[in-house]
Motif scaffolding. Structure first.
Motif, PDB file in Angstrom:
ATOM      1  N   SER A 123      -7.132 -19.902  35.992  1.00 36.93           N
ATOM      2  CA  SER A 123      -6.052 -19.347  36.936  1.00 36.93           C
ATOM      3  C   SER A 123      -5.399 -18.207  36.366  1.00 36.93           C
ATOM      4  CB  SER A 123      -5.331 -20.200  37.500  1.00 36.93           C
ATOM      5  OG  SER A 123      -5.952 -21.318  38.221  1.00 36.93           O
ATOM      6  N   LYS A 124      -5.774 -17.138  35.662  1.00 39.49           N
ATOM      7  CA  LYS A 124      -5.112 -16.006  35.156  1.00 39.49           C
ATOM      8  C   LYS A 124      -6.098 -14.864  35.201  1.00 39.49           C
ATOM      9  CE  LYS A 124      -2.544 -18.787  31.705  1.00 39.49           C
ATOM     10  NZ  LYS A 124      -2.020 -18.929  30.443  1.00 39.49           N
ATOM     11  N   GLU A 125      -5.629 -13.844  35.037  1.00 39.53           N
ATOM     12  CA  GLU A 125      -6.032 -12.590  34.916  1.00 39.53           C
ATOM     13  C   GLU A 125      -6.627 -12.306  33.510  1.00 39.53           C
ATOM     14  OE1 GLU A 125      -3.564  -9.322  35.826  1.00 39.53           O
ATOM     15  OE2 GLU A 125      -3.041 -10.268  37.774  1.00 39.53           O
ATOM     16  N   VAL A 126      -8.079 -12.088  33.693  1.00 39.35           N
ATOM     17  CA  VAL A 126      -9.094 -11.778  32.421  1.00 39.35           C
ATOM     18  C   VAL A 126      -9.820 -10.544  32.286  1.00 39.35           C
ATOM     19  CG1 VAL A 126     -10.991 -12.732  31.270  1.00 39.35           C
ATOM     20  CG2 VAL A 126      -9.169 -14.207  31.973  1.00 39.35           C
ATOM     21  N   GLU A 127      -9.696  -9.745  31.302  1.00 42.44           N
ATOM     22  CA  GLU A 127     -10.345  -8.337  31.529  1.00 42.44           C
ATOM     23  C   GLU A 127     -11.444  -8.344  30.671  1.00 42.44           C
ATOM     24  OE1 GLU A 127      -6.994  -5.252  31.881  1.00 42.44           O
ATOM     25  OE2 GLU A 127      -8.009  -4.724  29.756  1.00 42.44           O
ATOM     26  N   PHE A 128     -12.316  -7.604  31.018  1.00 43.24           N
ATOM     27  CA  PHE A 128     -13.596  -7.331  30.388  1.00 43.24           C
ATOM     28  C   PHE A 128     -13.669  -5.869  29.910  1.00 43.24           C
ATOM     29  CE2 PHE A 128     -17.790  -6.937  29.352  1.00 43.24           C
ATOM     30  CZ  PHE A 128     -18.482  -7.960  28.994  1.00 43.24           C
ATOM     31  N   ARG A 129     -13.400  -5.632  28.529  1.00 42.43           N
ATOM     32  CA  ARG A 129     -13.295  -4.256  28.026  1.00 42.43           C
ATOM     33  C   ARG A 129     -14.441  -3.856  27.389  1.00 42.43           C
ATOM     34  NH1 ARG A 129      -7.310  -4.037  25.212  1.00 42.43           N
ATOM     35  NH2 ARG A 129      -5.782  -4.391  27.305  1.00 42.43           N
ATOM     36  N   PHE A 130     -14.778  -2.339  27.657  1.00 40.51           N
ATOM     37  CA  PHE A 130     -16.105  -1.769  27.145  1.00 40.51           C
ATOM     38  C   PHE A 130     -15.546  -0.912  26.051  1.00 40.51           C
ATOM     39  CE2 PHE A 130     -16.966  -3.108  31.185  1.00 40.51           C
ATOM     40  CZ  PHE A 130     -18.071  -3.910  31.398  1.00 40.51           C
ATOM     41  N   TYR A 131     -15.772  -0.812  24.846  1.00 39.87           N
ATOM     42  CA  TYR A 131     -15.364  -0.061  23.883  1.00 39.87           C
ATOM     43  C   TYR A 131     -16.053   1.000  23.515  1.00 39.87           C
ATOM     44  CZ  TYR A 131     -12.302  -4.151  23.150  1.00 39.87           C
ATOM     45  OH  TYR A 131     -11.401  -5.024  23.231  1.00 39.87           O
ATOM     46  N   LYS A 132     -15.412   2.310  23.178  1.00 44.14           N
ATOM     47  CA  LYS A 132     -16.033   3.721  23.062  1.00 44.14           C
ATOM     48  C   LYS A 132     -15.550   4.098  21.873  1.00 44.14           C
ATOM     49  CE  LYS A 132     -16.865   8.126  25.316  1.00 44.14           C
ATOM     50  NZ  LYS A 132     -16.567   8.868  26.577  1.00 44.14           N
ATOM     51  N   TYR A 133     -16.393   4.359  20.776  1.00 41.87           N
ATOM     52  CA  TYR A 133     -16.002   5.082  19.555  1.00 41.87           C
ATOM     53  C   TYR A 133     -16.975   5.536  18.830  1.00 41.87           C
ATOM     54  CZ  TYR A 133     -18.026   0.398  18.040  1.00 41.87           C
ATOM     55  OH  TYR A 133     -18.816  -0.645  18.086  1.00 41.87           O
ATOM     56  N   SER A 183     -22.157  11.263  15.168  1.00 39.24           N
ATOM     57  CA  SER A 183     -21.161  11.867  15.407  1.00 39.24           C
ATOM     58  C   SER A 183     -20.340  11.741  16.745  1.00 39.24           C
ATOM     59  CB  SER A 183     -21.077  13.396  15.024  1.00 39.24           C
ATOM     60  OG  SER A 183     -22.294  14.018  16.044  1.00 39.24           O
ATOM     61  N   GLN A 184     -20.916  11.174  17.484  1.00 39.76           N
ATOM     62  CA  GLN A 184     -20.604  10.952  19.279  1.00 39.76           C
ATOM     63  C   GLN A 184     -19.962   9.491  19.520  1.00 39.76           C
ATOM     64  OE1 GLN A 184     -23.930  11.770  21.765  1.00 39.76           O
ATOM     65  NE2 GLN A 184     -22.610  11.867  23.701  1.00 39.76           N
ATOM     66  N   ALA A 185     -18.981   9.489  20.262  1.00 40.13           N
ATOM     67  CA  ALA A 185     -18.312   8.553  20.715  1.00 40.13           C
ATOM     68  C   ALA A 185     -18.971   7.938  21.930  1.00 40.13           C
ATOM     69  CB  ALA A 185     -16.897   8.938  21.082  1.00 40.13           C
ATOM     70  N   LEU A 186     -19.514   6.600  21.722  1.00 40.80           N
ATOM     71  CA  LEU A 186     -20.277   6.086  22.736  1.00 40.80           C
ATOM     72  C   LEU A 186     -19.903   4.650  23.157  1.00 40.80           C
ATOM     73  CD1 LEU A 186     -23.813   7.368  21.830  1.00 40.80           C
ATOM     74  CD2 LEU A 186     -22.403   8.045  23.972  1.00 40.80           C
ATOM     75  N   PHE A 187     -20.171   3.968  24.072  1.00 39.27           N
ATOM     76  CA  PHE A 187     -20.033   2.358  24.408  1.00 39.27           C
ATOM     77  C   PHE A 187     -20.822   1.681  23.388  1.00 39.27           C
ATOM     78  CE2 PHE A 187     -18.481   4.563  27.988  1.00 39.27           C
ATOM     79  CZ  PHE A 187     -16.897   4.075  28.165  1.00 39.27           C
ATOM     80  N   TYR A 188     -20.374   1.073  22.464  1.00 41.84           N
ATOM     81  CA  TYR A 188     -21.130   0.156  21.350  1.00 41.84           C
ATOM     82  C   TYR A 188     -20.949  -1.249  21.817  1.00 41.84           C
ATOM     83  CZ  TYR A 188     -22.549   4.562  19.120  1.00 41.84           C
ATOM     84  OH  TYR A 188     -23.209   5.534  18.638  1.00 41.84           O
ATOM     85  N   ALA A 189     -19.837  -1.662  22.168  1.00 43.31           N
ATOM     86  CA  ALA A 189     -19.339  -2.968  22.272  1.00 43.31           C
ATOM     87  C   ALA A 189     -18.603  -3.549  23.269  1.00 43.31           C
ATOM     88  CB  ALA A 189     -18.428  -3.298  20.887  1.00 43.31           C
ATOM     89  N   TYR A 221     -11.532   2.501  25.651  1.00 38.82           N
ATOM     90  CA  TYR A 221     -11.850   1.398  26.366  1.00 38.82           C
ATOM     91  C   TYR A 221     -11.775   1.827  27.896  1.00 38.82           C
ATOM     92  CZ  TYR A 221      -7.590  -0.413  27.382  1.00 38.82           C
ATOM     93  OH  TYR A 221      -6.093  -0.514  27.998  1.00 38.82           O
ATOM     94  N   ALA A 222     -13.019   1.208  28.507  1.00 39.89           N
ATOM     95  CA  ALA A 222     -12.995   0.951  30.138  1.00 39.89           C
ATOM     96  C   ALA A 222     -12.882  -0.385  30.283  1.00 39.89           C
ATOM     97  CB  ALA A 222     -14.464   1.629  30.363  1.00 39.89           C
ATOM     98  N   ALA A 223     -12.400  -0.863  31.431  1.00 35.58           N
ATOM     99  CA  ALA A 223     -12.024  -2.237  31.737  1.00 35.58           C
ATOM    100  C   ALA A 223     -12.328  -2.503  33.040  1.00 35.58           C
ATOM    101  CB  ALA A 223     -10.564  -2.512  31.234  1.00 35.58           C
ATOM    102  N   LEU A 224     -12.848  -3.853  33.178  1.00 36.48           N
ATOM    103  CA  LEU A 224     -12.826  -4.728  34.564  1.00 36.48           C
ATOM    104  C   LEU A 224     -11.866  -5.879  34.407  1.00 36.48           C
ATOM    105  CD1 LEU A 224     -16.641  -4.725  35.342  1.00 36.48           C
ATOM    106  CD2 LEU A 224     -14.985  -3.364  36.702  1.00 36.48           C
ATOM    107  N   ARG A 225     -11.098  -6.086  35.443  1.00 39.17           N
ATOM    108  CA  ARG A 225     -10.090  -7.100  35.278  1.00 39.17           C
ATOM    109  C   ARG A 225     -10.522  -7.987  36.254  1.00 39.17           C
ATOM    110  NH1 ARG A 225      -3.709  -6.422  34.846  1.00 39.17           N
ATOM    111  NH2 ARG A 225      -4.370  -5.768  32.659  1.00 39.17           N
TER     112      ARG A 225
END
Length: 236
Positions: free
Chosen positions: A69-79, A88-94, A161-165
């Protein structure tokens, strides 16, 4: 009655050099014909495995929000990952599931999950509209620590990071800004409901990132209905 000569018997059961070379040639030809197909199968299986894992964990994040019953975030990490095909390119790996309690620092409620080697989330707008707003990760005010630190080296300050909540009613919203495609500042961010037509992200092989081939020959696209949080998969 004369017994068969052992040498004559052994000779009749052996292969000649020509026969051996013929067999080796046939085996070599079969391997050459089968290798491209086998490689394609392995790559497709790897992409499917990465996509299925991401899909399952998106569902688990939604269930966590409902159960807590709380907000939970799903984060996509770019590095930048120096050990990848694009060092040498920052991409979404995790990606990772994070709890964001009101008035407190965000904290991880799952370990980070890394995509299969050779697979990333496509950064292009045409393939992943959900991943266009990518603020820099910052330290917690109280903990002075980063939620995520890349396992391939670097520090948390190097990560975007990008995120869905997800919300307790099962719906979700996108961390968004008024300027899609650009890194947003913290003051410009808001959680909004993306239109269904732009509510998707796509897993691709690293070799097709920035190739201009839209869609790539092989992909795993996940579309998310923000009102229900339900996901649908599209494959070629």
């Amino acid at each position: 009655m004369h017994a068969k000569s052992p040498s004559r018997f052994a000779k009749s059961g052996a292969f000649t050099l020509v026969e051996l070379l013929t067999v080796v040639g046939i085996i070599t030809l079969l391997i050459a014909l089968a290798t491209p197909t086998l490689v394609d199968v392995i790559r497709s299986t790897r992409l499917s495995s990465a996509g299925d894992s991401l899909l399952n964990r998106l569902s688990l994040a939604q269930q966590e929000a409902i159960a807590r019953s709380k907000e939970v975030e799903f984060r996509f990490y770019k590095y930048v990952n120096p050990n990848s095909d694009r060092p040498s390119q920052a991409l979404f790996y995790a990606y990772q599931v994070v709890e964001t309690p009101s008035g407190q620092d965000a904290r991880a409620i799952s370990e980070p999950f890394y995509l299969e080697s050779g697979v990333v989330l496509a950064p292009e707008m045409s393939l992943s509209p959900l991943l266009q707003t990518t603020p820099a990760q910052t330290q917690g005010v109280l903990t002075q620590q980063y939620v995520f630190v890349p396992g391939s080296g670097g520090t948390g300050s190097d990560v975007q990071y990008a995120a869905l909540r997800y919300y307790p009613d099962g719906s979700c919203r996108l961390l968004n800004s008024n300027t899609p495609g650009n890194t947003a500042t913290a003051t410009a961010l808001a959680y909004t409901v993306p239109p269904l037509a732009n509510s998707f992200l796509t897993l691709v092989e690293t070799q097709f990132v920035g190739s201009g081939t839209i869609p790539p020959p092989n992909y795993y696209c996940i579309q998310i209905d923000a009102y229900t949080g339900k996901a649908r998969v599209y494959r070629p």
